[in-house]
Design an enzyme around this catalytic site. Sequence first.
Site, PDB file in Angstrom:
ATOM      1  N   CYS A 126      37.816  40.080  42.669  1.00  0.00           N
ATOM      2  CA  CYS A 126      38.547  39.514  41.541  1.00  0.00           C
ATOM      3  C   CYS A 126      38.641  40.572  40.448  1.00  0.00           C
ATOM      4  CB  CYS A 126      37.833  38.280  40.995  1.00  0.00           C
ATOM      5  SG  CYS A 126      38.803  37.401  39.750  1.00  0.00           S
ATOM      6  N   TYR A 142      40.471  29.641  34.105  1.00  0.00           N
ATOM      7  CA  TYR A 142      39.233  30.282  33.662  1.00  0.00           C
ATOM      8  C   TYR A 142      38.076  29.725  34.472  1.00  0.00           C
ATOM      9  CZ  TYR A 142      41.615  32.113  29.526  1.00  0.00           C
ATOM     10  OH  TYR A 142      42.459  32.793  28.694  1.00  0.00           O
ATOM     11  N   THR A 143      37.060  30.555  34.679  1.00  0.00           N
ATOM     12  CA  THR A 143      35.843  30.109  35.351  1.00  0.00           C
ATOM     13  C   THR A 143      34.727  30.012  34.317  1.00  0.00           C
ATOM     14  OG1 THR A 143      36.511  31.314  37.342  1.00  0.00           O
ATOM     15  CG2 THR A 143      34.233  30.568  37.239  1.00  0.00           C
ATOM     16  N   HIS A 174      37.622  26.895  39.639  1.00  0.00           N
ATOM     17  CA  HIS A 174      37.899  27.166  38.235  1.00  0.00           C
ATOM     18  C   HIS A 174      38.624  25.982  37.596  1.00  0.00           C
ATOM     19  CE1 HIS A 174      41.377  28.775  40.532  1.00  0.00           C
ATOM     20  NE2 HIS A 174      42.061  28.147  39.601  1.00  0.00           N
TER      21      HIS A 174
END
Length: 245
Positions: free
Chosen positions: A219, A64-65, A47
Amino acid sequence: SLTGCLDPENFRDFKLVKRTQLSHNVAKFTFALPSPTSVLGLPIGQHISCRGKDSQGEEVLKPYTPTTLDSDLGHFELVIKMYPQGRMSHHFREMRVGESLAVKGPKGRFRYQPGQVRAFGMLAGGSGITPMFQVARAILENPKDQTKVHLIYANVTHDDILLKEELEVLASRYPDSFKIYYVLNQPPEVWNGGVGFVSKEMIQTHLPAPAADIQILRCGPPPMNKAMAAHLEAIGYTPEMQFQF
């Protein structure tokens, strides 16, 4: 391979070129890379760290990805859910086309090599879908990668399902390799997915059974991660068979 545009030590600025509102609190942000052939340079399952300002003007950092891969040249995209009290949410709510976002990376402990497992089981909650989507896309769009992907994706309501269209496209394009089971806390009247919270039974039905050549990725919000860890342990998944983003 092409050199990425990220710097692991220093923040770099990327200009927002497009902003698409997806729902009342979700938007897709498209950032330009330096040239149309540039790649971000993000290994699968990693990420980026983004820097912004909250409503008090204080600096905020958040991981954030992106939903894009390095096969997407010239730009990267972030699908962001903006929470009323979220400090970084404030930054994205205020952000306008033409402004820049400070980004550094890649970051993350997850390393993926095609074929390292026979199958992934994925347990995602809310915006925890983004690293799962990135890994699933990379596997499915690589014709040499035979890995199977089984996803359980939990949300409160139907409207909360992020990337639903993109996930459906992958599921219809790769029906033998990608299976999705949605779970909703508050399902609509007509609903064929799971109801309530993700249970041990759902995991046993929809994810690959414990084995040395599988891995369960999770996740989600902290309470969900904790509950899932307990379920997985009870079913017999060892710590080596699990990874939490």
